[in-house]
Design a protein around this motif. Structure first.
Motif, PDB file in Angstrom:
ATOM      1  N   THR A 194     -28.835  10.375  -4.085  1.00  0.00           N
ATOM      2  CA  THR A 194     -28.999  11.119  -4.946  1.00  0.00           C
ATOM      3  C   THR A 194     -30.494  12.666  -4.085  1.00  0.00           C
ATOM      4  OG1 THR A 194     -28.597   9.891  -7.009  1.00  0.00           O
ATOM      5  CG2 THR A 194     -29.337  12.070  -7.506  1.00  0.00           C
ATOM      6  N   ALA A 195     -29.957  13.494  -4.089  1.00  0.00           N
ATOM      7  CA  ALA A 195     -31.045  14.452  -3.785  1.00  0.00           C
ATOM      8  C   ALA A 195     -32.336  15.016  -4.729  1.00  0.00           C
ATOM      9  CB  ALA A 195     -30.025  15.790  -3.691  1.00  0.00           C
ATOM     10  N   ALA A 196     -33.159  14.763  -4.684  1.00  0.00           N
ATOM     11  CA  ALA A 196     -34.299  15.326  -5.004  1.00  0.00           C
ATOM     12  C   ALA A 196     -34.053  16.143  -5.618  1.00  0.00           C
ATOM     13  CB  ALA A 196     -35.776  14.694  -3.931  1.00  0.00           C
ATOM     14  N   ILE A 197     -34.132  17.637  -4.802  1.00  0.00           N
ATOM     15  CA  ILE A 197     -33.465  19.125  -5.022  1.00  0.00           C
ATOM     16  C   ILE A 197     -32.055  19.112  -4.933  1.00  0.00           C
ATOM     17  CG2 ILE A 197     -34.829  21.474  -5.001  1.00  0.00           C
ATOM     18  CD1 ILE A 197     -37.323  20.132  -4.308  1.00  0.00           C
ATOM     19  N   GLN A 198     -31.292  19.388  -5.530  1.00  0.00           N
ATOM     20  CA  GLN A 198     -29.952  20.563  -5.445  1.00  0.00           C
ATOM     21  C   GLN A 198     -29.745  21.900  -6.042  1.00  0.00           C
ATOM     22  OE1 GLN A 198     -27.081  18.905  -3.496  1.00  0.00           O
ATOM     23  NE2 GLN A 198     -27.068  20.138  -3.456  1.00  0.00           N
ATOM     24  N   THR A 199     -29.956  22.684  -5.342  1.00  0.00           N
ATOM     25  CA  THR A 199     -29.525  24.098  -5.919  1.00  0.00           C
ATOM     26  C   THR A 199     -27.845  24.339  -5.810  1.00  0.00           C
ATOM     27  OG1 THR A 199     -30.084  25.505  -4.252  1.00  0.00           O
ATOM     28  CG2 THR A 199     -31.922  24.606  -5.906  1.00  0.00           C
ATOM     29  N   HIS A 200     -26.967  24.723  -6.714  1.00  0.00           N
ATOM     30  CA  HIS A 200     -25.827  25.888  -6.486  1.00  0.00           C
ATOM     31  C   HIS A 200     -25.596  27.556  -6.698  1.00  0.00           C
ATOM     32  CE1 HIS A 200     -23.952  22.006  -4.808  1.00  0.00           C
ATOM     33  NE2 HIS A 200     -24.285  21.284  -5.973  1.00  0.00           N
ATOM     34  N   GLY A 201     -25.455  28.274  -5.549  1.00  0.00           N
ATOM     35  CA  GLY A 201     -25.529  29.298  -5.800  1.00  0.00           C
ATOM     36  C   GLY A 201     -26.393  30.165  -7.455  1.00  0.00           C
ATOM     37  N   LEU A 202     -27.841  29.710  -6.397  1.00  0.00           N
ATOM     38  CA  LEU A 202     -29.345  29.858  -7.500  1.00  0.00           C
ATOM     39  C   LEU A 202     -29.212  31.198  -7.196  1.00  0.00           C
ATOM     40  CD1 LEU A 202     -30.905  28.943  -9.390  1.00  0.00           C
ATOM     41  CD2 LEU A 202     -32.754  28.370  -7.497  1.00  0.00           C
ATOM     42  N   THR A 203     -29.498  32.689  -8.011  1.00  0.00           N
ATOM     43  CA  THR A 203     -29.173  33.603  -8.006  1.00  0.00           C
ATOM     44  C   THR A 203     -30.436  33.717  -8.940  1.00  0.00           C
ATOM     45  OG1 THR A 203     -26.911  33.890  -6.840  1.00  0.00           O
ATOM     46  CG2 THR A 203     -28.625  35.791  -7.870  1.00  0.00           C
ATOM     47  N   ARG A 204     -31.229  34.726  -8.614  1.00  0.00           N
ATOM     48  CA  ARG A 204     -32.011  35.673  -9.780  1.00  0.00           C
ATOM     49  C   ARG A 204     -32.074  37.327  -9.924  1.00  0.00           C
ATOM     50  NH1 ARG A 204     -35.047  35.322 -14.558  1.00  0.00           N
ATOM     51  NH2 ARG A 204     -35.080  37.422 -15.326  1.00  0.00           N
ATOM     52  N   ARG A 205     -31.206  38.141 -10.995  1.00  0.00           N
ATOM     53  CA  ARG A 205     -31.666  39.445 -10.888  1.00  0.00           C
ATOM     54  C   ARG A 205     -32.480  40.208 -11.663  1.00  0.00           C
ATOM     55  NH1 ARG A 205     -26.424  37.872 -11.783  1.00  0.00           N
ATOM     56  NH2 ARG A 205     -24.948  37.852 -10.122  1.00  0.00           N
ATOM     57  N   PHE A 206     -33.902  40.892 -11.037  1.00  0.00           N
ATOM     58  CA  PHE A 206     -33.920  41.770 -12.273  1.00  0.00           C
ATOM     59  C   PHE A 206     -34.041  43.175 -12.337  1.00  0.00           C
ATOM     60  CE2 PHE A 206     -37.196  38.166  -9.866  1.00  0.00           C
ATOM     61  CZ  PHE A 206     -37.657  37.778 -11.127  1.00  0.00           C
ATOM     62  N   GLY A 207     -32.988  43.306 -12.641  1.00  0.00           N
ATOM     63  CA  GLY A 207     -32.388  44.378 -13.374  1.00  0.00           C
ATOM     64  C   GLY A 207     -31.280  44.513 -12.181  1.00  0.00           C
ATOM     65  N   ALA A 208     -30.969  46.052 -11.080  1.00  0.00           N
ATOM     66  CA  ALA A 208     -31.156  46.187 -10.430  1.00  0.00           C
ATOM     67  C   ALA A 208     -30.973  45.459  -8.836  1.00  0.00           C
ATOM     68  CB  ALA A 208     -30.441  47.975 -10.094  1.00  0.00           C
ATOM     69  N   LEU A 209     -31.900  44.740  -8.935  1.00  0.00           N
ATOM     70  CA  LEU A 209     -33.174  43.929  -7.697  1.00  0.00           C
ATOM     71  C   LEU A 209     -32.131  42.862  -7.991  1.00  0.00           C
ATOM     72  CD1 LEU A 209     -34.442  43.892  -5.126  1.00  0.00           C
ATOM     73  CD2 LEU A 209     -36.481  43.068  -6.920  1.00  0.00           C
ATOM     74  N   THR A 210     -31.341  41.906  -6.308  1.00  0.00           N
ATOM     75  CA  THR A 210     -31.404  40.805  -6.666  1.00  0.00           C
ATOM     76  C   THR A 210     -31.874  39.766  -5.848  1.00  0.00           C
ATOM     77  OG1 THR A 210     -28.962  41.565  -6.746  1.00  0.00           O
ATOM     78  CG2 THR A 210     -29.348  38.980  -6.165  1.00  0.00           C
ATOM     79  N   ALA A 211     -33.832  39.050  -6.551  1.00  0.00           N
ATOM     80  CA  ALA A 211     -34.399  38.589  -5.789  1.00  0.00           C
ATOM     81  C   ALA A 211     -33.688  37.057  -4.719  1.00  0.00           C
ATOM     82  CB  ALA A 211     -35.222  38.250  -6.467  1.00  0.00           C
ATOM     83  N   VAL A 212     -33.188  36.687  -5.631  1.00  0.00           N
ATOM     84  CA  VAL A 212     -32.530  35.333  -4.825  1.00  0.00           C
ATOM     85  C   VAL A 212     -31.155  36.176  -5.067  1.00  0.00           C
ATOM     86  CG1 VAL A 212     -32.621  33.322  -5.298  1.00  0.00           C
ATOM     87  CG2 VAL A 212     -34.519  33.832  -5.476  1.00  0.00           C
ATOM     88  N   GLU A 213     -30.591  35.395  -3.769  1.00  0.00           N
ATOM     89  CA  GLU A 213     -29.005  35.635  -4.065  1.00  0.00           C
ATOM     90  C   GLU A 213     -28.093  34.173  -3.800  1.00  0.00           C
ATOM     91  OE1 GLU A 213     -27.649  38.746  -2.420  1.00  0.00           O
ATOM     92  OE2 GLU A 213     -25.647  39.034  -3.382  1.00  0.00           O
ATOM     93  N   GLU A 214     -27.229  33.801  -4.530  1.00  0.00           N
ATOM     94  CA  GLU A 214     -26.775  32.462  -3.443  1.00  0.00           C
ATOM     95  C   GLU A 214     -27.470  31.076  -2.799  1.00  0.00           C
ATOM     96  OE1 GLU A 214     -23.312  31.967  -4.134  1.00  0.00           O
ATOM     97  OE2 GLU A 214     -23.191  33.910  -5.958  1.00  0.00           O
ATOM     98  N   VAL A 215     -28.531  30.754  -4.088  1.00  0.00           N
ATOM     99  CA  VAL A 215     -29.291  30.015  -2.931  1.00  0.00           C
ATOM    100  C   VAL A 215     -28.954  28.703  -3.268  1.00  0.00           C
ATOM    101  CG1 VAL A 215     -31.245  28.777  -2.331  1.00  0.00           C
ATOM    102  CG2 VAL A 215     -31.670  31.520  -2.048  1.00  0.00           C
ATOM    103  N   SER A 229     -30.130  21.993  -0.017  1.00  0.00           N
ATOM    104  CA  SER A 229     -30.169  19.875  -1.028  1.00  0.00           C
ATOM    105  C   SER A 229     -31.559  20.032  -0.600  1.00  0.00           C
ATOM    106  CB  SER A 229     -28.867  19.734  -0.489  1.00  0.00           C
ATOM    107  OG  SER A 229     -28.909  18.325  -0.792  1.00  0.00           O
ATOM    108  N   VAL A 230     -32.547  18.990  -0.853  1.00  0.00           N
ATOM    109  CA  VAL A 230     -33.551  18.186  -0.434  1.00  0.00           C
ATOM    110  C   VAL A 230     -33.347  16.522  -0.458  1.00  0.00           C
ATOM    111  CG1 VAL A 230     -36.472  18.493  -0.083  1.00  0.00           C
ATOM    112  CG2 VAL A 230     -34.984  20.208  -0.459  1.00  0.00           C
TER     113      VAL A 230
END
Lengths: 266, 604
Positions: free
Chosen positions: A3-24, A27-28
């Protein structure tokens, strides 16, 4: 498959109109020392905040040690240690008071908390400052204390946001040895820093984020081979440093403009 | 440094340009600062919280303005009657009252005023004179200065109406008196902030403050004895006329006794106060009004001495600001030798035992949070002050009730009223319980301890502290006014059982949704939230309103016992609401996580 220690799928964070993190998506693996790099404002701290439950993702999923991770995953939080951007210190406490507080918040019993507090203060060379309030600590001392608080409960996964910033060379060496020891015992470390020499020396794998998007991910050697293969024949002969790899990748994204001359500067 | 001492650089005028604190460069800096404040105000409105703050500020302003106008009108009316009908000798009392309003209100309201920390300007090439001027000018926006200014304006109008010939002289006198107050209040807070900036002086100041509170409380039994000596009713159950006659005799006897006992002392106080600013201002006005030969020069002399006080207050403020301006170091690092001694001592004392003391041995997070709260509270003077200050006023208020009681007895509902006042000190603890966490708020979201547990621990600690404070206030009131009616005591306890969970329930929601950062090392220059303050006041008014309504009704019906079951029913509802609120705390905290951390972790 482990099992991976850290696994992300399509991680996204938006602040209003700004997308700070997009589809990350990354796997670690367990036991990996993972470097997460990027220029200022690329989304490193936002990503680490989402991975540690300090920030709600706008979209995407996070799994830590194979389990879905969110703000309510309290049991999973016991397996995680964090040195966040703001260090999470409480200025009106002394270092031993703070570590005891943190230990109990993570569910350690009093005897274990006391024992580990004493050991950590000695290790971090803060034992002589046990009467001083944290607010009166230097920045480097605060970083060391934040690191002590992040490991007091023996986490399996450790997230470090700029842990070496302001720490002197002697303490930095000591901390690196401690982190390497944790890796040797099977812990996973997720590190963000701007000091690329540290990443090059400690990390086996890196990911690079630029303008909120993951632009590279793999072992340092894989990244090196990838970048070198794009260079003209003559330049392929020299072995690239991580800094050169980083500049090459991030620069390729169009971020690296030649510095303009500021005529009015002395 | 180039641009400050050296020749001006390309495009940089340099500090010397324009010269003086009203020169071109200084004026440009003032304009830049005004623009900065304007941008901060406008940018603040971009977020929902900012708009809410503006609304709350507008409402607060209306309240303050109404209070200020009432206070100013009252002062004006008093000044008119004193000066129109020969009461000049009482004018110092009026000016002393204004003086106390001016100097005391900032302490009471410090936590609710959003203040701009001018220290951030020191990185710029700002002249000391400009820094001093800005510090004073920003003080003009303090509530106390506005109220004090309105009082002075009222007094000016009152005296001018009564004595039109004193128009100019009164304006001059009151202007100098106001200048003194403005400089003094700024000097006091600049020095208090300085003392709070270092642990050692902070602890000394905290200890002095605690001793002051305890002394005031110990003063009560003495006052109580005096009161009984003076007002003991020797009559028993005689008829009303006889009672009145004897009361009049008693009054005369008390007056004579008071004059004998305190007359010489009051003479001495009067002699001293005449040479202090409020007394000087009053004396100068009185002398200006007097037709006696030499009175005009006496008036000028008093004004001159008052002017010296203005310079002295300015000097005290200047000394403090100059140190700030020069970039004083308030670090606590001891000298190398001293540090080595301390280390050696600590290593020796640490051998074989765990470092630092422990307050609670419980392993769980509730014990951990309570221990942390105790330690933080003991090191956060503004919070100790907020809790302690109302106790002093309970002492004052209980004195009012002694006099307001009918037939020599204290007002029967004095106990609940004193309890209400003592409760006000907990507003910040209840309604902004996360405010002093700073960056530590992150830990609550990182650790596996749910927010409801953190809030529960805080609520338990605050409740214990609240109970202790009310006990002290209750003892204080009983010592001062005598033992209250047992039914009033029971009803008061029942009301507290209703008020406490009500405040905790609302406080938890406010703490998560409208938190503001508390700087533990400062009384002034705190950030604040008008929305939080106003909301807290509204909830408290509601709780007090319910209490007053029930108390009033039961008192009117002469069935005080009825208040107990009514309050207990309300208490049950309040406890239910509080528990429901705690149950939803994690959901709310997660929803507000971003803004909570951004607010509490912001610098300054």
């Amino acid at each position: 498959m482990e099992t991976a220690a850290i696994q992300t799928h399509g991680l996204t964070r938006r602040f209003g109109a700004l997308t700070a993190v997009e589809e990350v998506t990354l796997s670690v693996a367990q036991g990996q020392f993972f470097g997460f790099l990027g220029p200022n404002g690329a989304g490193k701290s936002t990503t680490i905040k989402m991975l540690t439950g300090l920030l709600e993702p706008s979209a995407g999923t996070i799994e830590i040690l194979g389990q879905p991770f969110g703000a309510g995953a309290l049991e999973l939080k016991r397996q995680i240690g964090v040195v966040p951007e703001g260090m999470a210190l409480m200025g009106r406490l002394t270092a031993p008071e703070y570590l005891r507080f943190v230990g109990r918040m993570y569910g350690l019993d009093m005897a274990t908390t006391n024992e580990r507090t004493d050991e950590l203060l000695e290790f971090m060379q803060l034992a002589n400052e046990s009467r001083k309030l944290i607010t009166d600590f230097s920045h480097g001392m605060q970083k060391k204390l934040a690191m002590a608080a992040a490991v007091i409960h023996g986490p399996k996964v450790l997230f470090l946001d700029e842990p070496f910033e302001g720490v002197d060379a002697i303490a930095a060496g000591m901390l690196k040895a401690m982190l390497q020891g944790m890796i040797n015992r099977g812990a996973t470390i997720f590190l963000t820093t701007h000091v690329l020499e540290i990443v090059e020396r400690l990390c086996s794998h890196v990911a690079i984020i630029s303008q909120g998007r993951l632009v590279a991910n793999g072992s340092i050697e894989q990244l090196r081979v990838g970048v070198e293969s794009t260079l003209p024949g003559a330049e392929q002969e020299q072995r690239l440093t991580l800094e050169e790899i980083f500049l090459s990748i991030v620069g390729a994204g169009g971020q690296q403009e030649p510095a303009q001359e500021l005529s009015w500067l002395a | 440094m180039v641009g400050v001492d050296g020749p001006p650089m390309n495009g940089v005028a340099g500090v010397g340009a324009g010269g003086g604190m009203l020169g071109a460069q200084a004026r440009a800096q003032y304009a830049a600062l005004a623009r900065l404040r304007w941008h901060m105000f406008i940018n603040g409105l971009r977020v929902k919280k900012g708009a809410l703050e503006l609304g709350a500020r507008t409402i607060s302003f209306v309240f303050y303005a109404a209070g200020g106008v009432a206070l100013g009108s009252g002062a004006g009316a008093a000044a008119y009657f004193l000066t129109a009908f020969g009461g000049w000798r009482f004018l110092p009392l009026l000016l002393w009252a204004v003086f106390f309003v001016w100097q005391m209100i900032p302490i009471m309201l410090a936590s609710f005023q959003d203040q701009f920390d001018l220290g951030i300007l020191l990185r710029f090439p700002l002249r000391f004179g400009s820094y001093f001027l800005l510090y004073v000018v920003f003080g003009l926006l303090d509530v106390s200065t506005i109220l004090g200014g309105l009082c002075c304006a009222g007094i000016f109008v009152g005296i001018t109406l009564a004595q039109p010939g004193l128009f100019l002289w009164t304006a001059l006198e009151l202007g100098v008196f106001a200048a003194f107050n403005i400089l003094l209040v700024r000097a006091i807070f600049a020095w208090i902030d300085r003392w709070l900036a270092q642990r050692k002086t902070r602890e000394i100041l905290g200890a002095v403050f605690m001793v002051l509170i305890l002394s005031l409380q110990l003063l009560n039994p003495a006052l109580h004895r005096q009161k009984h000596q003076v007002v003991a009713n020797p009559l028993g159950s005689a008829n009303t006329e006889e009672q009145n006659r004897l009361r009049a005799q008693e009054f005369q006897r008390t007056k004579a006794l008071f004059k004998d006992r305190y007359g010489p002392w009051l003479e001495r106080v009067n002699a001293v106060q005449q040479w202090l600013p409020p007394g000087l201002a009053a004396r100068s006005l009185r002398q200006a009004h007097s037709q006696e030969p030499g009175s005009r020069s006496g008036s000028l002399e008093s004004l001159g001495v008052l002017g010296l006080f203005v310079f002295a207050a300015g000097g005290v403020l200047g000394a403090r600001l100059r140190s700030e301006y020069r970039g004083e170091s308030l670090g606590v690092a001891p000298s190398v030798r001293r540090a080595a001694e301390v280390r050696a001592r600590e290593v020796k004392s640490r051998a074989g035992k765990s470092v630092g003391g422990r307050l609670l041995d419980g392993s769980g997070p509730i014990a951990a949070v309570i221990e942390k709260e105790v330690r933080t509270l003991l090191r956060t003077l503004p919070l100790i002050y907020a809790i302690g200050a109302p106790l002093i006023l309970v002492l004052v208020f209980s004195g009012v009730f002694i006099r307001s009681g009918s037939q020599g007895n204290a007002f029967p509902l004095a106990l609940p009223l004193c309890m209400v006042y003592a409760q006000l000190g907990f507003t910040r603890l209840f309604y902004n319980s996360l405010g002093a966490e700073g960056a530590g708020i992150q830990l609550y979201f990182l650790s596996p301890t749910p927010m409801r547990t953190v809030l529960l621990a805080k609520n338990l600690f605050h409740s214990a502290l609240f109970g202790l404070t009310l006990l002290v206030a209750g003892i204080l009131t009983a010592l001062r006014l005598g033992q209250p009616d047992p039914m009033v005591v029971l009803a008061t306890i029942a009301w507290i059982l209703f008020a406490l969970p009500s405040n905790l329930a609302a406080g938890n929601v406010f703490s998560l949704t409208m938190a503001y950062r508390v700087n533990p090392g400062r009384i002034t220059r705190q950030g604040g939230s008008q929305a939080n303050a106003l909301g807290a006041v509204l909830v408290q008014v509601l709780v007090l309103g319910v209490g007053a309504g029930v108390f009033g009704l039961c008192w009117y019906l002469d069935k005080m016992w009825m208040a107990v079951p009514i309050f207990l029913v309300f208490a049950g509802v309040a406890v239910y609401v509080w528990m429901r609120g705690l149950g939803n705390a994690d959901q709310l905290a997660n929803k507000r996580k971003d803004s909570l951390m951004a607010t509490l972790m912001k610098a300054g």
